[in-house]
Design a protein around this motif. Structure first.
Motif, PDB file in Angstrom:
ATOM      1  N   VAL A   1       1.632   5.660  -2.704  1.00 39.64           N
ATOM      2  CA  VAL A   1       1.154   4.718  -3.723  1.00 39.64           C
ATOM      3  C   VAL A   1       0.966   3.334  -3.123  1.00 39.64           C
ATOM      4  O   VAL A   1      -0.029   2.655  -3.379  1.00 39.64           O
ATOM      5  N   GLU A   2       1.914   2.907  -2.298  1.00 43.77           N
ATOM      6  CA  GLU A   2       1.792   1.602  -1.629  1.00 43.77           C
ATOM      7  C   GLU A   2       0.508   1.534  -0.817  1.00 43.77           C
ATOM      8  O   GLU A   2      -0.250   0.550  -0.882  1.00 43.77           O
ATOM      9  N   SER A   3       0.224   2.601  -0.084  1.00 46.31           N
ATOM     10  CA  SER A   3      -0.980   2.646   0.747  1.00 46.31           C
ATOM     11  C   SER A   3      -2.242   2.573  -0.109  1.00 46.31           C
ATOM     12  O   SER A   3      -3.195   1.856   0.219  1.00 46.31           O
ATOM     13  N   LEU A   4      -2.257   3.306  -1.237  1.00 46.95           N
ATOM     14  CA  LEU A   4      -3.427   3.321  -2.111  1.00 46.95           C
ATOM     15  C   LEU A   4      -3.647   1.964  -2.772  1.00 46.95           C
ATOM     16  O   LEU A   4      -4.787   1.495  -2.905  1.00 46.95           O
ATOM     17  N   VAL A   5      -2.558   1.309  -3.174  1.00 48.49           N
ATOM     18  CA  VAL A   5      -2.675  -0.014  -3.799  1.00 48.49           C
ATOM     19  C   VAL A   5      -3.222  -1.022  -2.801  1.00 48.49           C
ATOM     20  O   VAL A   5      -4.115  -1.823  -3.119  1.00 48.49           O
ATOM     21  N   LYS A   6      -2.703  -1.003  -1.573  1.00 50.53           N
ATOM     22  CA  LYS A   6      -3.165  -1.944  -0.538  1.00 50.53           C
ATOM     23  C   LYS A   6      -4.644  -1.720  -0.217  1.00 50.53           C
ATOM     24  O   LYS A   6      -5.379  -2.673   0.059  1.00 50.53           O
ATOM     25  N   LYS A   7      -5.063  -0.457  -0.251  1.00 51.19           N
ATOM     26  CA  LYS A   7      -6.452  -0.135   0.071  1.00 51.19           C
ATOM     27  C   LYS A   7      -7.396  -0.594  -1.037  1.00 51.19           C
ATOM     28  O   LYS A   7      -8.471  -1.143  -0.763  1.00 51.19           O
ATOM     29  N   ARG A   8      -7.001  -0.393  -2.288  1.00 51.37           N
ATOM     30  CA  ARG A   8      -7.875  -0.716  -3.413  1.00 51.37           C
ATOM     31  C   ARG A   8      -7.709  -2.144  -3.912  1.00 51.37           C
ATOM     32  O   ARG A   8      -8.625  -2.718  -4.493  1.00 51.37           O
ATOM     33  N   PHE A   9      -6.530  -2.726  -3.677  1.00 51.20           N
ATOM     34  CA  PHE A   9      -6.259  -4.093  -4.133  1.00 51.20           C
ATOM     35  C   PHE A   9      -5.611  -4.882  -2.996  1.00 51.20           C
ATOM     36  O   PHE A   9      -4.407  -5.165  -3.021  1.00 51.20           O
ATOM     37  N   PRO A  10      -6.389  -5.230  -1.981  1.00 49.26           N
ATOM     38  CA  PRO A  10      -5.845  -5.885  -0.779  1.00 49.26           C
ATOM     39  C   PRO A  10      -5.134  -7.202  -1.054  1.00 49.26           C
ATOM     40  O   PRO A  10      -4.269  -7.611  -0.271  1.00 49.26           O
ATOM     41  N   GLY A  11      -5.461  -7.870  -2.144  1.00 50.05           N
ATOM     42  CA  GLY A  11      -4.823  -9.149  -2.435  1.00 50.05           C
ATOM     43  C   GLY A  11      -3.504  -9.021  -3.167  1.00 50.05           C
ATOM     44  O   GLY A  11      -2.812 -10.029  -3.395  1.00 50.05           O
ATOM     45  N   LEU A  12      -3.117  -7.798  -3.509  1.00 52.69           N
ATOM     46  CA  LEU A  12      -1.901  -7.581  -4.299  1.00 52.69           C
ATOM     47  C   LEU A  12      -0.761  -7.151  -3.378  1.00 52.69           C
ATOM     48  O   LEU A  12      -0.911  -6.245  -2.564  1.00 52.69           O
ATOM     49  N   SER A  13       0.368  -7.805  -3.499  1.00 53.40           N
ATOM     50  CA  SER A  13       1.518  -7.498  -2.649  1.00 53.40           C
ATOM     51  C   SER A  13       2.461  -6.541  -3.379  1.00 53.40           C
ATOM     52  O   SER A  13       3.217  -6.947  -4.267  1.00 53.40           O
TER      53      SER A  13
ATOM     54  N   SER B   1      10.819  -6.140 -12.707  1.00 59.27           N
ATOM     55  CA  SER B   1       9.751  -5.995 -13.695  1.00 59.27           C
ATOM     56  C   SER B   1       8.398  -6.295 -13.067  1.00 59.27           C
ATOM     57  O   SER B   1       8.215  -7.382 -12.518  1.00 59.27           O
ATOM     58  N   PRO B   2       7.456  -5.376 -13.129  1.00 63.24           N
ATOM     59  CA  PRO B   2       6.128  -5.614 -12.560  1.00 63.24           C
ATOM     60  C   PRO B   2       5.291  -6.511 -13.468  1.00 63.24           C
ATOM     61  O   PRO B   2       5.433  -6.470 -14.696  1.00 63.24           O
ATOM     62  N   GLY B   3       4.460  -7.327 -12.873  1.00 68.47           N
ATOM     63  CA  GLY B   3       3.538  -8.141 -13.643  1.00 68.47           C
ATOM     64  C   GLY B   3       2.419  -7.279 -14.192  1.00 68.47           C
ATOM     65  O   GLY B   3       2.226  -6.132 -13.765  1.00 68.47           O
ATOM     66  N   ILE B   4       1.660  -7.819 -15.128  1.00 67.48           N
ATOM     67  CA  ILE B   4       0.582  -7.055 -15.735  1.00 67.48           C
ATOM     68  C   ILE B   4      -0.490  -6.700 -14.716  1.00 67.48           C
ATOM     69  O   ILE B   4      -1.142  -5.657 -14.828  1.00 67.48           O
ATOM     70  N   ASP B   5      -0.640  -7.544 -13.680  1.00 65.29           N
ATOM     71  CA  ASP B   5      -1.620  -7.227 -12.640  1.00 65.29           C
ATOM     72  C   ASP B   5      -1.186  -6.009 -11.828  1.00 65.29           C
ATOM     73  O   ASP B   5      -2.004  -5.171 -11.435  1.00 65.29           O
ATOM     74  N   VAL B   6       0.119  -5.889 -11.600  1.00 65.15           N
ATOM     75  CA  VAL B   6       0.649  -4.740 -10.857  1.00 65.15           C
ATOM     76  C   VAL B   6       0.530  -3.471 -11.708  1.00 65.15           C
ATOM     77  O   VAL B   6       0.128  -2.413 -11.212  1.00 65.15           O
ATOM     78  N   ILE B   7       0.875  -3.589 -12.975  1.00 67.45           N
ATOM     79  CA  ILE B   7       0.746  -2.430 -13.870  1.00 67.45           C
ATOM     80  C   ILE B   7      -0.707  -1.975 -13.926  1.00 67.45           C
ATOM     81  O   ILE B   7      -1.004  -0.777 -13.891  1.00 67.45           O
ATOM     82  N   GLY B   8      -1.621  -2.942 -13.977  1.00 63.85           N
ATOM     83  CA  GLY B   8      -3.043  -2.616 -14.005  1.00 63.85           C
ATOM     84  C   GLY B   8      -3.481  -1.884 -12.749  1.00 63.85           C
ATOM     85  O   GLY B   8      -4.258  -0.926 -12.814  1.00 63.85           O
ATOM     86  N   ALA B   9      -2.988  -2.351 -11.592  1.00 69.06           N
ATOM     87  CA  ALA B   9      -3.342  -1.709 -10.326  1.00 69.06           C
ATOM     88  C   ALA B   9      -2.790  -0.286 -10.267  1.00 69.06           C
ATOM     89  O   ALA B   9      -3.483   0.651  -9.856  1.00 69.06           O
ATOM     90  N   LEU B  10      -1.527  -0.116 -10.675  1.00 67.42           N
ATOM     91  CA  LEU B  10      -0.916   1.209 -10.653  1.00 67.42           C
ATOM     92  C   LEU B  10      -1.596   2.132 -11.663  1.00 67.42           C
ATOM     93  O   LEU B  10      -1.742   3.332 -11.417  1.00 67.42           O
TER      94      LEU B  10
END
Length: 374
Positions: free
Chosen positions: A31-43, A58-67
């Motif tokens: 999942v970490e790899s997929l998030v970095k690939k699709r959302f490079p600006g998200l840590s 607690s994840p931010g709404i941007d993280v929930i959106g990415a996941l």
């Protein structure tokens, strides 16, 4: 039996995140790899994903959106509560099917069952039992219980069960299909306090019917009301119930009169039960002796019938969810985007399930046949 299942259990975002990842069959590192690939600006690291799932962060709404994008689920699904599956009773679960695979399948089933219930509630069309509960006692055999169910539906011994799925639904048991390539036939369980059956349609039609009947047996006997481990006795009783429900002993005996393979195939097609199941049940019922049964199994192997039997059985499919969805879209009670919002399932997946219910593959053209072009 309640008319609706209330989706009000406490389910946090952390629980939803873990459910979605497990159902997708992904590790936190993937999942970490997929998030970095699709959302490079998200840590987002695999450690932080694990902490989100534990509720330690607690994840931010941007993280929930990415996941949500990675798991292919609408974001609102992660922000709403839902019930859990309990008392799961699998049908013919292979020892090769690991815990991780089971959890993945259960996660997919839970996701779709929630969608099913939410759609019912939005449309005001809950599944209602049109037949009263089957009155059984603890001393009743599987054969007696199956006979009681058949009488409830005015079925004589000579009458086949037209549709096991419709029978289950008339008893108030929600039934839904969750295809998988795993060695899983399906399971019975309770979901939000109500009985449900989940079936893998990726099997032969005769096997689907006995799987549905078998899981129906678990529900009728109350096996899903307890969290105890499924016992061999419990499973054998459910299978015996399934066989007697599909073909009563009097008709099973007639299927073997004259020892004709042609006649056996005819009874298979008429009652919608495999020849193998009939042979197995006939021996257990004393219709066939051990020597005759052994000879039949030898012939089965020689002819390759253990892998693929002769005879055709009509498909018996669980498509009520797809029918409700299709009617709502056709009658303009819901748009596809609204259906996505209501169910928590992407519009693309909803369309795919609707098309598959009509036998339309990905290569064929689907669509609303009742749409009027203005």
């Amino acid at each position: 039996m309640q008319d609706t299942v209330r989706i009000d259990s406490v389910a946090t975002v952390s629980v939803r995140l873990k459910e979605a990842r497990t159902a997708a069959g992904l590790s936190t590192r993937v999942v970490e790899s997929l998030v970095k690939k699709r959302f490079p600006g998200l840590s987002v690291s695999h450690a932080s994903i694990a902490n989100f799932e534990k509720g330690a962060a607690s994840p931010g709404i941007d993280v929930i959106g990415a996941l949500a994008m990675v798991y292919d689920r609408p974001i609102n699904w992660f922000l709403t509560a839902g019930p859990a599956l309990t008392g799961i009773r699998y049908r013919s679960l292979s020892s090769k099917t690991g815990v991780k695979d089971r959890h993945k399948y259960e996660g997919q089933a839970q996701y779709l069952l929630e969608a099913y219930i939410r759609l019912e509630q939005r449309l005001g069309q809950p599944l209602k039992a049109t037949k009263r509960r089957i009155d059984i006692t603890s001393d009743m055999s599987a054969e007696e219980t199956a006979a009681s169910v058949r009488r409830k539906f005015d079925l004589r011994d000579i009458d086949p069960v037209p549709s096991v799925i419709e029978l289950l639904e008339q008893l108030g048991i929600r039934t839904i299909e969750v295809p998988t390539e795993l060695n899983i036939d399906g399971f019975a369980a309770r979901f939000g306090g109500e009985p449900v059956i989940v079936l893998n349609p990726s099997t032969a039609n005769d096997r689907c019917r006995i799987n549905a009947s078998h899981e129906g047996g678990h529900v009728v006997f109350g096996d899903c009301d307890s969290g105890d481990t499924t016992t061999r006795e419990m499973d054998n009783k459910a299978f015996e119930f399934a066989c007697h429900l599909l073909i009563p002993k009097s008709q099973l005996a007639k299927a073997f009169e004259g020892r004709s393979a042609v006649q056996l195939v005819q009874y298979k097609e008429r009652f919608g039960i495999s020849m193998a199941a009939m042979i197995y049940r006939a021996e257990k019922s004393g219709i066939l002796d051990e020597r005759t049964t052994k000879q039949l199994w030898i012939q089965f192997s020689r002819r390759g019938w253990r892998a693929k039997e002769p005879g055709r059985v009509r498909a018996d499919r669980a498509f009520r969810f797809e029918r409700l969805l299709d009617s709502a879209i056709s009658e303009k009670r819901l748009s596809w985007s609204e259906a996505e919002s209501v169910t928590g399932v992407s519009a693309a997946e909803l369309r795919r399930r609707r098309d598959l219910a009509m036998g339309i593959t990905d290569e064929e053209e689907g669509g609303e046949i009742f749409r009027i072009n203005e």
